[in-house]
Design a protein around this motif. Structure first.
Motif, mmCIF file in Angstrom:
data_model
loop_
_atom_site.group_PDB
_atom_site.id
_atom_site.type_symbol
_atom_site.label_atom_id
_atom_site.label_comp_id
_atom_site.label_asym_id
_atom_site.label_seq_id
_atom_site.Cartn_x
_atom_site.Cartn_y
_atom_site.Cartn_z
ATOM 1 N N GLY A 30 0.816 -1.204 0.000
ATOM 2 C CA GLY A 30 0.000 0.000 0.000
ATOM 3 C C GLY A 30 0.850 1.253 0.000
ATOM 4 N N VAL A 31 1.943 1.240 0.758
ATOM 5 C CA VAL A 31 2.852 2.386 0.790
ATOM 6 C C VAL A 31 3.510 2.580 -0.578
ATOM 7 C CG1 VAL A 31 4.934 3.331 1.852
ATOM 8 C CG2 VAL A 31 3.271 2.095 3.258
ATOM 9 N N PHE A 32 3.880 1.469 -1.210
ATOM 10 C CA PHE A 32 4.494 1.542 -2.537
ATOM 11 C C PHE A 32 3.558 2.227 -3.526
ATOM 12 C CE2 PHE A 32 5.503 0.101 -6.767
ATOM 13 C CZ PHE A 32 6.890 0.172 -6.807
ATOM 14 N N LYS A 33 2.281 1.855 -3.495
ATOM 15 C CA LYS A 33 1.338 2.418 -4.468
ATOM 16 C C LYS A 33 1.157 3.919 -4.266
ATOM 17 C CE LYS A 33 -3.022 1.557 -6.797
ATOM 18 N NZ LYS A 33 -4.189 0.653 -6.937
ATOM 19 N N VAL A 34 1.222 4.381 -3.026
ATOM 20 C CA VAL A 34 1.100 5.816 -2.751
ATOM 21 C C VAL A 34 2.149 6.616 -3.518
ATOM 22 C CG1 VAL A 34 1.435 7.557 -0.936
ATOM 23 C CG2 VAL A 34 -0.007 5.561 -0.494
ATOM 24 N N LEU A 35 3.333 6.020 -3.699
ATOM 25 C CA LEU A 35 4.464 6.743 -4.294
ATOM 26 C C LEU A 35 4.722 6.401 -5.759
ATOM 27 C CD1 LEU A 35 6.918 6.842 -1.289
ATOM 28 C CD2 LEU A 35 6.054 8.797 -2.576
ATOM 29 N N GLN A 36 3.809 5.711 -6.398
ATOM 30 C CA GLN A 36 4.026 5.345 -7.797
ATOM 31 C C GLN A 36 4.265 6.556 -8.686
ATOM 32 O OE1 GLN A 36 0.720 2.726 -8.854
ATOM 33 N NE2 GLN A 36 2.157 1.045 -9.062
ATOM 34 N N THR A 37 3.515 7.627 -8.463
ATOM 35 C CA THR A 37 3.644 8.809 -9.319
ATOM 36 C C THR A 37 4.781 9.721 -8.875
ATOM 37 O OG1 THR A 37 1.298 8.770 -9.903
ATOM 38 C CG2 THR A 37 2.470 10.865 -10.184
ATOM 39 N N ASP A 38 4.806 10.093 -7.596
ATOM 40 C CA ASP A 38 5.753 11.113 -7.145
ATOM 41 C C ASP A 38 7.183 10.609 -7.031
ATOM 42 O OD1 ASP A 38 4.238 13.685 -6.504
ATOM 43 O OD2 ASP A 38 2.977 12.191 -5.546
ATOM 44 N N LEU A 39 7.378 9.380 -6.551
ATOM 45 C CA LEU A 39 8.743 8.841 -6.429
ATOM 46 C C LEU A 39 9.143 8.071 -7.675
ATOM 47 C CD1 LEU A 39 11.324 8.277 -4.804
ATOM 48 C CD2 LEU A 39 10.168 6.276 -3.833
ATOM 49 N N HIS A 40 8.378 7.053 -8.037
ATOM 50 C CA HIS A 40 8.771 6.174 -9.136
ATOM 51 C C HIS A 40 8.471 6.765 -10.515
ATOM 52 C CE1 HIS A 40 9.960 3.142 -6.323
ATOM 53 N NE2 HIS A 40 8.818 3.271 -5.693
ATOM 54 N N GLY A 41 7.781 7.894 -10.515
ATOM 55 C CA GLY A 41 7.540 8.621 -11.748
ATOM 56 C C GLY A 41 8.380 9.882 -11.816
ATOM 57 N N ARG A 42 7.872 10.965 -11.226
ATOM 58 C CA ARG A 42 8.506 12.286 -11.365
ATOM 59 C C ARG A 42 9.932 12.330 -10.811
ATOM 60 N NH1 ARG A 42 3.233 14.077 -9.114
ATOM 61 N NH2 ARG A 42 1.872 14.588 -10.879
ATOM 62 N N PHE A 43 10.138 11.763 -9.621
ATOM 63 C CA PHE A 43 11.464 11.817 -9.000
ATOM 64 C C PHE A 43 12.495 11.072 -9.841
ATOM 65 C CE2 PHE A 43 14.705 10.136 -6.096
ATOM 66 C CZ PHE A 43 15.050 11.260 -5.349
ATOM 67 N N VAL A 44 12.178 9.840 -10.211
ATOM 68 C CA VAL A 44 13.129 9.018 -10.962
ATOM 69 C C VAL A 44 13.426 9.633 -12.329
ATOM 70 C CG1 VAL A 44 13.489 6.759 -12.038
ATOM 71 C CG2 VAL A 44 12.538 6.910 -9.732
ATOM 72 N N GLU A 45 12.438 10.275 -12.917
ATOM 73 C CA GLU A 45 12.656 10.904 -14.221
ATOM 74 C C GLU A 45 13.711 12.004 -14.161
ATOM 75 O OE1 GLU A 45 8.787 12.221 -15.300
ATOM 76 O OE2 GLU A 45 8.053 10.193 -15.762
ATOM 77 N N ARG A 46 13.909 12.591 -12.983
ATOM 78 C CA ARG A 46 14.889 13.672 -12.839
ATOM 79 C C ARG A 46 16.247 13.179 -12.352
ATOM 80 N NH1 ARG A 46 11.998 19.124 -10.667
ATOM 81 N NH2 ARG A 46 14.163 19.775 -10.874
ATOM 82 N N VAL A 47 16.375 11.889 -12.151
ATOM 83 C CA VAL A 47 17.638 11.301 -11.695
ATOM 84 C C VAL A 47 18.511 11.001 -12.915
ATOM 85 C CG1 VAL A 47 18.691 9.316 -10.541
ATOM 86 C CG2 VAL A 47 16.634 10.369 -9.586
#
Length: 231
Positions: A30-47
């Motif tokens: 459940g915690v993973f799904k909360v961060l699908q967009t902000d961490l695994h999407g937007r954040f990773v795209e800027r790494v």
């Protein structure tokens, strides 16, 4: 250090064997799904390619392992106060075949065992509510982050709506008959000991960041997100 499962009600103590297993299996999805967009999407795209990334309060390593699986060029370090969660994270990395580029170590977020500017980017997923001194922990994260590195924090929202808790609980592996108990436990002992939006704004405003996103609520979830770039 002897680790017990007092973390069930005292969230500043390290997770022991039973609580770690429960959290890792039932709650982490459940915690993973909360961060699908902000961490695994937007954040990773800027790494950028070849970056070193630090996961503070890595838990069972789900975020770091997923990130490493998607981005083989990254080198990721996860740190957690709980020896049991570090052991579980290492097993998860080995099973996923990413142990060569993901390292998990036991450590204290208030006294990170890394040098100044050792990492290109840093994130904390649901960790800072466990820290006895939240500002000190955030400053430690910034100390090990290089200038212009991205810093992301997600945390449970103390003022979350019941409907958002109920929606989030459906994304966990908690059996349906036990979800009412999870709703009460989450609101009382997890979100109840966390930040509200005003707390988060005060903490975030005190940090030397620019290009800031948040603090804001993540729609449809009982969580807050804040992200910025170190000056």
């Amino acid at each position: 250090m002897r680790v017990t499962d007092t973390a069930t009600f005292n969230i500043s103590t390290p997770f022991g064997l039973v609580y770690s297993a429960w959290y890792d299996h039932y709650m982490a999805p459940g915690v993973f799904k909360v961060l699908q967009t902000d961490l695994h999407g937007r954040f990773v795209e800027r790494v950028g390619p070849g970056s070193r990334v630090l996961d503070v309060g890595c838990g069972g390593g789900q975020h770091a392992v997923h990130m490493a699986s998607r981005r083989p060029d990254l080198r990721i370090t996860g740190v957690d106060l709980s020896p049991e969660l570090v052991r579980r994270a290492r097993r998860t990395a080995a099973k996923a075949g990413v142990s060569d580029r993901v390292e998990f170590v036991q450590g204290d977020a208030l006294d990170l065992a890394f040098g100044d500017q050792d990492f290109d980017h840093v994130y904390c997923a649901g960790s800072i509510k466990h820290w006895p001194d939240q500002r000190r922990g955030l400053l430690e994260c910034l100390r090990v982050l290089r200038p212009e590195g991205r810093f992301l924090v997600m945390e449970a929202d103390r003022s979350c709506r019941f409907n958002d808790v109920r929606s989030w609980a459906r994304d966990t592996r908690t059996p349906r008959l036990l979800r009412p108990a999870l709703h009460a436990y989450f609101r009382t002992y997890i979100a109840g000991q966390s930040l509200d939006l005003d707390d988060a704004r005060t903490l975030w405003a005190s940090l030397s960041l620019h290009d800031v996103d948040g603090p804001r609520r993540i729609p449809g979830t009982p969580a807050l997100i804040m992200c910025g770039t170190k000056r």
